[in-house]
Design an enzyme around this catalytic site. Structure first.
Site, PDB file in Angstrom:
ATOM      1  N   GLY A   1      13.223  35.363 -71.927  1.00 34.25           N
ATOM      2  CA  GLY A   1      14.618  35.790 -71.900  1.00 34.25           C
ATOM      3  C   GLY A   1      15.365  35.170 -73.061  1.00 34.25           C
ATOM      4  O   GLY A   1      16.561  34.887 -72.983  1.00 34.25           O
TER       5      GLY A   1
ATOM      6  N   ALA B   1      16.430  36.189 -75.921  1.00 36.08           N
ATOM      7  CA  ALA B   1      17.458  36.888 -76.696  1.00 36.08           C
ATOM      8  C   ALA B   1      18.763  37.050 -75.932  1.00 36.08           C
ATOM      9  O   ALA B   1      19.714  37.633 -76.441  1.00 36.08           O
ATOM     10  CB  ALA B   1      16.941  38.265 -77.121  1.00 36.08           C
TER      11      ALA B   1
ATOM     12  N   ASP C   1      11.341  38.264 -75.035  1.00 33.45           N
ATOM     13  CA  ASP C   1      12.355  39.074 -74.350  1.00 33.45           C
ATOM     14  C   ASP C   1      11.985  40.535 -74.543  1.00 33.45           C
ATOM     15  O   ASP C   1      11.073  40.860 -75.322  1.00 33.45           O
ATOM     16  CB  ASP C   1      13.754  38.770 -74.893  1.00 33.45           C
ATOM     17  CG  ASP C   1      14.847  38.911 -73.831  1.00 33.45           C
ATOM     18  OD1 ASP C   1      14.715  39.815 -72.967  1.00 33.45           O
ATOM     19  OD2 ASP C   1      15.820  38.140 -73.851  1.00 33.45           O
TER      20      ASP C   1
ATOM     21  N   SER D   1      16.823  31.547 -63.867  1.00 26.57           N
ATOM     22  CA  SER D   1      17.308  32.851 -63.402  1.00 26.57           C
ATOM     23  C   SER D   1      17.865  32.752 -61.985  1.00 26.57           C
ATOM     24  O   SER D   1      17.174  32.287 -61.072  1.00 26.57           O
ATOM     25  CB  SER D   1      16.172  33.868 -63.429  1.00 26.57           C
ATOM     26  OG  SER D   1      15.554  33.913 -64.696  1.00 26.57           O
ATOM     27  N   ASN D   2      19.080  33.211 -61.812  1.00 25.79           N
ATOM     28  CA  ASN D   2      19.732  33.165 -60.507  1.00 25.79           C
ATOM     29  C   ASN D   2      19.365  34.369 -59.649  1.00 25.79           C
ATOM     30  O   ASN D   2      19.019  35.423 -60.169  1.00 25.79           O
ATOM     31  CB  ASN D   2      21.249  33.119 -60.697  1.00 25.79           C
ATOM     32  CG  ASN D   2      21.731  31.710 -60.955  1.00 25.79           C
ATOM     33  OD1 ASN D   2      21.287  30.767 -60.323  1.00 25.79           O
ATOM     34  ND2 ASN D   2      22.649  31.566 -61.901  1.00 25.79           N
TER      35      ASN D   2
ATOM     36  N   ASP E   1      24.687  21.707 -62.428  1.00 22.20           N
ATOM     37  CA  ASP E   1      25.525  21.155 -61.367  1.00 22.20           C
ATOM     38  C   ASP E   1      25.820  19.673 -61.624  1.00 22.20           C
ATOM     39  O   ASP E   1      26.936  19.198 -61.395  1.00 22.20           O
ATOM     40  CB  ASP E   1      24.838  21.322 -60.010  1.00 22.20           C
ATOM     41  CG  ASP E   1      24.528  22.775 -59.693  1.00 22.20           C
ATOM     42  OD1 ASP E   1      25.323  23.647 -60.085  1.00 22.20           O
ATOM     43  OD2 ASP E   1      23.480  23.032 -59.069  1.00 22.20           O
TER      44      ASP E   1
ATOM     45  N   ARG F   1      28.300  19.434 -64.599  1.00 26.23           N
ATOM     46  CA  ARG F   1      29.672  19.715 -64.169  1.00 26.23           C
ATOM     47  C   ARG F   1      30.248  18.544 -63.383  1.00 26.23           C
ATOM     48  O   ARG F   1      31.387  18.124 -63.619  1.00 26.23           O
ATOM     49  CB  ARG F   1      29.694  20.985 -63.319  1.00 26.23           C
ATOM     50  CG  ARG F   1      29.548  22.261 -64.121  1.00 26.23           C
ATOM     51  CD  ARG F   1      29.437  23.482 -63.231  1.00 26.23           C
ATOM     52  NE  ARG F   1      29.467  24.713 -64.031  1.00 26.23           N
ATOM     53  CZ  ARG F   1      28.837  25.827 -63.708  1.00 26.23           C
ATOM     54  NH1 ARG F   1      28.126  25.882 -62.588  1.00 26.23           N
ATOM     55  NH2 ARG F   1      28.909  26.896 -64.478  1.00 26.23           N
TER      56      ARG F   1
ATOM     57  N   HIS G   1      21.431  25.637 -55.499  1.00 22.16           N
ATOM     58  CA  HIS G   1      22.132  25.948 -56.749  1.00 22.16           C
ATOM     59  C   HIS G   1      22.976  27.209 -56.573  1.00 22.16           C
ATOM     60  O   HIS G   1      22.892  28.157 -57.349  1.00 22.16           O
ATOM     61  CB  HIS G   1      21.112  26.134 -57.877  1.00 22.16           C
ATOM     62  CG  HIS G   1      21.728  26.375 -59.224  1.00 22.16           C
ATOM     63  ND1 HIS G   1      22.594  25.481 -59.818  1.00 22.16           N
ATOM     64  CD2 HIS G   1      21.600  27.414 -60.096  1.00 22.16           C
ATOM     65  CE1 HIS G   1      22.963  25.952 -61.002  1.00 22.16           C
ATOM     66  NE2 HIS G   1      22.387  27.129 -61.186  1.00 22.16           N
TER      67      HIS G   1
END
Length: 344
Positions: free
Chosen positions: A33, A35, A59, A152-153, A184, A187, A211
């Site tokens: 991934g 790009a 990608d 990746s979520n 996390d 932040r 997450h």
């Protein structure tokens, strides 16, 4: 004094020789991934890392250009960029993915669609689940010994997806599969430092759970700072939903790409340092028996073989225990969703 300095130099030289002898001759990082909005800055930071000797980018579009651009940066790492193999007859395997993954020590996967206003991480599930499944199948075939770091979520679901894929292939090693929750921590460190007037580099907040939203639990009771009840609530919720803050500020034009790229780079570099013997503890979402959730984010000791030890969770404050009790059903639900996707 001269003798002391000479002795010191001799000791330092010996230490450098020992360090050099223990360090691997090369470390290949593959970014899947590369790009995308996270992938490009993540690849840039990996290219700059002294821990990376080979950077391999993959990608579905644009990677040759990304790699060519990165290759002009004067660092020691070589850079390649591959695309999926074109459709042909007779059908053949994805040579681009094979080239990217073969020999990789760490595979970082930020591939997928970004969040948009009003979206939760869970809304991304259908698209990103398929992407992660396909890429991890490639990892199982071409680099089964690599540490796989999932960005990746929704991570709470994509890591279980990856685990099930690897199990089906007979290549699952829980020490080598991790979900990246470093953002996390970044932040939480930033928000504490800003509220307390501290240097962020002097702050290290432990963040446990998962997450996504309320599954993110920063343990602010352990940083030695003083918060009012209102301040504690505000900083906790801001850490949990920091991604929403960025999505809203970008007005639909993107999500937390730059900060996530930084967090992914920090995580990857720490894994590489651990591989060559340096002591590293960082939070990560891994298979765990700390709770009754199959996967859980907590401080983890990394070593040459990936996850070496999951550290004890310790006591939670009453405020943190309330959040813990609230998040566990949601975390287990999201884990189950990932597992069910593969078995369906």
């Amino acid at each position: 004094m001269f003798v002391k300095n000479l002795a010191a130099r001799s000791i330092n030289a010996a230490a450098r020789r020992a360090y050099s002898a223990s360090a691997p001759s090369s470390a290949k990082v593959a970014v899947l991934g590369a790009a995308g909005g996270i992938g490009q800055p993540l690849s840039l930071l990996c290219k700059l890392s002294p821990e990376v000797s080979e950077l391999s980018c993959y990608d579905i579009v644009g990677t040759p250009g990304v790699a060519a651009d990165l290759s002009h940066i004067p660092t020691k790492s070589s850079t390649t960029g591959s695309l999926p193999s074109p459709v042909s007859w007779p059908l053949r395997g994805n040579g681009g993915l094979e080239e990217t993954l073969s020999g990789a020590d760490v595979v970082v996967i930020p591939a997928g669609v970004p969040r948009k206003p009003g979206m939760t991480r869970d809304d991304l599930f259908n698209t990103n689940a398929s992407i992660v499944k396909t890429l991890v199948e490639g990892c199982a075939e071409f680099c089964p010994e690599a540490v796989i770091a999932i960005i990746s979520n929704p991570v709470n679901s994509t890591v279980p997806i990856a685990a099930e894929v690897l199990k089906k292939a007979g290549k699952y090693n829980p020490k080598k599969l991790v979900g990246v929750t470093t953002l996390d921590v970044c932040r939480a460190n930033t928000f504490v430092a800003n509220s307390q007037g501290l240097d962020p580099k002097d702050v290290d907040v432990t963040v446990i759970g998962g997450h996504a939203g309320i599954t993110i639990l920063p343990l602010f009771s352990r940083v030695g700072a003083k918060f009012s009840d209102e301040e504690l609530e505000a900083i906790t919720v801001r850490t949990q939903f920091g991604g929403d803050e960025v999505v809203a500020a970008k007005a639909g034009a993107g999500s937390a790409t730059l900060s996530m790229a930084y967090a992914g780079y920090i995580f990857t570099e720490n894994v590489l340092k651990a591989m060559r013997g340096e002591g590293v503890v960082q939070c990560a979402f891994v298979e765990s028996d700390l709770t009754d959730a199959e996967f859980f984010a907590s401080p983890v000791r990394f070593g040459p073989n990936g996850v070496e030890e999951i550290l004890p969770l310790g006591d939670l404050s009453p405020y943190e225990q309330q959040w813990f009790d609230k998040m566990m059903p949601e975390l287990k639900k999201q884990i189950a969703k990932g597992k069910d996707f593969v078995s369906a």
